[in-house]
Scaffold this active site. Structure first.
Site, PDB file in Angstrom:
ATOM      1  N   LYS A 267       0.842  -1.201   0.000  1.00 21.75           N
ATOM      2  CA  LYS A 267       0.000   0.000   0.000  1.00 21.75           C
ATOM      3  C   LYS A 267       0.880   1.256   0.000  1.00 21.75           C
ATOM      4  O   LYS A 267       1.865   1.306   0.725  1.00 21.75           O
ATOM      5  CB  LYS A 267      -0.897   0.023   1.246  1.00 21.75           C
ATOM      6  CG  LYS A 267      -2.052  -0.959   1.204  1.00 21.75           C
ATOM      7  CD  LYS A 267      -2.885  -0.868   2.473  1.00 21.75           C
ATOM      8  CE  LYS A 267      -4.003  -1.910   2.475  1.00 21.75           C
ATOM      9  NZ  LYS A 267      -5.049  -1.655   1.481  1.00 21.75           N
ATOM     10  N   ARG A 341     -10.814 -11.345   0.804  1.00 21.53           N
ATOM     11  CA  ARG A 341     -11.690 -12.315   0.133  1.00 21.53           C
ATOM     12  C   ARG A 341     -11.059 -13.696   0.095  1.00 21.53           C
ATOM     13  O   ARG A 341     -11.751 -14.701  -0.003  1.00 21.53           O
ATOM     14  CB  ARG A 341     -12.024 -11.797  -1.271  1.00 21.53           C
ATOM     15  CG  ARG A 341     -10.815 -11.587  -2.137  1.00 21.53           C
ATOM     16  CD  ARG A 341     -11.063 -10.615  -3.284  1.00 21.53           C
ATOM     17  NE  ARG A 341     -11.173  -9.234  -2.817  1.00 21.53           N
ATOM     18  CZ  ARG A 341     -11.345  -8.181  -3.605  1.00 21.53           C
ATOM     19  NH1 ARG A 341     -11.446  -8.347  -4.914  1.00 21.53           N
ATOM     20  NH2 ARG A 341     -11.433  -6.974  -3.103  1.00 21.53           N
TER      21      ARG A 341
HETATM   22  N1  BES Z   1      -8.377  -3.908   4.071  1.00 18.97           N
HETATM   23  C1  BES Z   1      -8.504  -3.350   2.777  1.00 18.97           C
HETATM   24  C2  BES Z   1      -9.780  -2.535   2.596  1.00 18.97           C
HETATM   25  C3  BES Z   1      -9.912  -1.280   3.415  1.00 18.97           C
HETATM   26  C4  BES Z   1      -9.535  -0.061   2.892  1.00 18.97           C
HETATM   27  C5  BES Z   1     -10.453  -1.316   4.692  1.00 18.97           C
HETATM   28  C6  BES Z   1      -9.673   1.083   3.653  1.00 18.97           C
HETATM   29  C7  BES Z   1     -10.587  -0.180   5.445  1.00 18.97           C
HETATM   30  C8  BES Z   1     -10.203   1.028   4.930  1.00 18.97           C
HETATM   31  C9  BES Z   1      -8.495  -4.439   1.729  1.00 18.97           C
HETATM   32  O1  BES Z   1      -7.766  -5.576   2.027  1.00 18.97           O
HETATM   33  C10 BES Z   1      -7.878  -3.856   0.510  1.00 18.97           C
HETATM   34  O2  BES Z   1      -6.721  -3.583   0.531  1.00 18.97           O
HETATM   35  N2  BES Z   1      -8.686  -3.659  -0.505  1.00 18.97           N
HETATM   36  C11 BES Z   1      -8.234  -3.086  -1.729  1.00 18.97           C
HETATM   37  C12 BES Z   1      -8.795  -3.969  -2.800  1.00 18.97           C
HETATM   38  C13 BES Z   1      -8.196  -3.748  -4.141  1.00 18.97           C
HETATM   39  C14 BES Z   1      -6.768  -4.192  -4.174  1.00 18.97           C
HETATM   40  C15 BES Z   1      -9.029  -4.549  -5.112  1.00 18.97           C
HETATM   41  C16 BES Z   1      -8.772  -1.674  -1.842  1.00 18.97           C
HETATM   42  O3  BES Z   1      -9.865  -1.419  -1.342  1.00 18.97           O
HETATM   43  O4  BES Z   1      -8.071  -0.829  -2.356  1.00 18.97           O
HETATM   44 MN    MN Z   2      -5.715  -5.413   1.435  1.00 20.98          MN
END
Ligand code: BES
Ligand code: MN
Ligand code: ZN
Length: 487
Positions: A267, A341
């Site tokens: 990230k 997921r």
């Molecule tokens: N844990 C995150 C989602 C999330 C984002 C929760 C902000 C709380 C606050 C999840 O694992 C994630 O990283 N999702 C990605 C998905 C993408 C790579 C398809 C996202 O939301 O950017």
């Molecule tokens: Mn994630």
């Protein structure tokens, strides 16, 4: 936990009244003591306090009986509901407690038409003192909270105690969510689950990495592979002592990523902040199990926690990898940050094998859901209208707001396909929350009613508001407990 007493004297340090705008224009009709009535008539006629929503005033040392009088505004009477009352009471008590009062007497007479008043009073009394401050030095500058004793004119001990148990379940969950990744990793969460099981006599099974292997939990193993802290799968069972016949069986599944760095698809900058909160779904399951046991609910509850730490390293799972979930479906990984997921896929297969009457999963699953619905509402995806209605009702009862989202979309369905495997784990940016929900559907027995709640939006609070303290909200605990209680 605080003490509660029937309001029988005027010995409290503080007095709290919640008044609507209409109440303020009609003080004479309130059934409150004459002394108080006189003061309120004076205050409201001078328009010092008009009952505006969000207003809170303190009138210090207004007579010898009570040290402090607090008035909190509820706004327009027609918009007042139990959720606003829960928020206002919590916020009122929080302020009172910070101003060095040890006891608070609340007058609820003007709100007595709201059913469940004493229940939310219990919740407010339980929640008002909560902050995550265990790592702060408690020196002379530290603002302590001293409210411990509550009084009220309308007091029903059963209702109050139930509300308090709801509060305890939420706080139990928040306390773990708020712990950073350096103090909670999968094994720690497993120990906490074990301790909870011991305390409440719950069955508890914990699968370590060897067992995960033999049980074909390929999703959990892949996500956990980059960390030195191995993943865990946790299964807790609560059984009612005198089950009704036939008694319901519900599985509650939680995403438990103790820290989500994104993995090799790491990230960027600030997106990693608050990712200690990616274990909320799992922590909520623990809070709900505690609540179910404390309340002695008449329903069999299976709590399933899919727990891993998502980190980049030489042993991490990689983009292009193809993994196999518990039900044999193969998944091409195109983004290691779409990990929730994957851990849930195995857990939902397991939940389906239990053949429950319903499965509810909670997960901080997608940023897309937060973009769609904001930070105060979670997304509900459900394959059964009756279950959706039940959950939406519990959402209304508890003020944890939900919005139902689609679980079918033929165009998004096309994007779930991989050229090399049965599924791909990440689709395009647009419709990302729906993609994730449709991905999860591939692992749920379609004969079973299932609800997926994407709680990414309301997971973390930037500042305190109503029942929420800064930090973890444990959003979902109240709603799920309400759902289970009403079965
Ligand atoms: N844990 C995150 C989602 C999330 C984002 C929760 C902000 C709380 C606050 C999840 O694992 C994630 O990283 N999702 C990605 C998905 C993408 C790579 C398809 C996202 O939301 O950017
Ligand atoms: Mn994630
Ligand atoms: Zn995540």
């Amino acid at each position: 936990m605080p003490q509660f007493n029937q309001l029988n004297n005027n010995s409290a340090d503080s007095f709290l009244l919640l008044l609507s705008e209409e109440d303020c224009g009609n003080i004479s009709s309130l059934s409150i003591n004459d002394n108080l009535k006189e003061i309120l008539t004076d205050l409201t006629s001078r328009k010092d306090f008009k009952g505006k929503k969000g207003s809170l005033i303190r009138i210090p040392a207004f007579n010898t009986e009570f040290k402090n009088l607090y008035l909190a505004g509820l706004g327009k009477k027609e918009k007042v509901n139990l959720n606003l009352i829960r928020d206002s009471l919590t916020w009122g008590f929080r302020t009172i407690g910070r101003q060095h009062n040890k006891s608070a007497a609340v007058i609820l007479e003007n709100l007595k038409d709201f059913e469940g008043l004493c229940f939310v009073l219990g919740e407010a009394a339980g929640l008002c003192g909560y902050t995550f401050d265990k790592y702060k030095t408690k020196d002379e500058n530290y603002e302590s909270f001293s409210l411990e004793e509550f009084y009220s004119d309308l007091y029903e001990p059963d209702e109050f105690n139930k509300g308090m148990k709801f509060a305890e379940a939420q706080i139990f969950s928040r306390e773990i969510i708020n712990e950073p990744g350096c103090s909670v990793w999968p094994e720690v969460l497993a120990e906490k689950a074990e301790a909870l099981a011991k305390e409440y006599n719950l069955a508890c099974e914990i699968w370590d990495e060897k067992k995960l292997e033999s049980e074909k939990m390929g999703g959990i193993l892949a996500v956990g592979s980059g960390s030195e802290n191995p993943p865990r799968f946790i299964h807790l069972t609560y059984k009612p002592s005198k089950p009704s016949n036939p008694s319901k069986k519900i599985a509650i599944v939680g995403k438990g990523i103790t820290f989500d760095s994104g993995g090799l698809n790491i990230k960027p900058d600030n997106f990693m902040l608050t990712m200690k909160g990616d274990k909320t779904g799992a922590c909520n399951v623990l809070g709900i199990m505690k609540g179910a046991a404390e309340l002695g609910l008449n329903v069999e509850v299976h709590g399933l926690l899919a727990v891993a730490e998502n980190l980049p390293s030489g042993s991490s799972y990689k983009p292009d990898d193809i993994i196999t979930a518990r039900n044999g479906k193969t998944i091409e990984i195109n983004n290691t940050d779409a990990e929730g997921r994957l851990v849930l896929s195995d857990a939902l297969c397991f939940a389906s094998e239990l053949k429950p009457d319903a499965i509810i999963d909670m997960a901080t699953l997608t940023g897309a859901c937060m973009v769609a619905l904001g930070k105060w509402r979670a997304g509900l995806f459900c394959n059964n209208d009756e279950l959706a209605e039940q959950i939406l009702t519990s959402s209304k009862n508890t003020g944890e707001e939900l919005w139902r989202m689609p679980l079918e979309d033929e165009h998004i369905a096309e994007t779930l396909k991989s050229p090399y495997a049965d599924l791909i784990n990440c689709g395009e940016r647009y419709g990302g929350a729906i993609f994730a929900a449709m991905f999860l559907k591939e692992f749920v027995d379609e004969k079973i009613s299932w609800a997926h709640i994407d709680i990414a939006g309301p997971d973390f609070k930037d500042k305190e508001y109503g029942v929420y303290a800064k930090g973890a909200s444990a959003f979902g605990v109240r709603m799920c407990l309400d759902y289970l209680m009403k079965l």
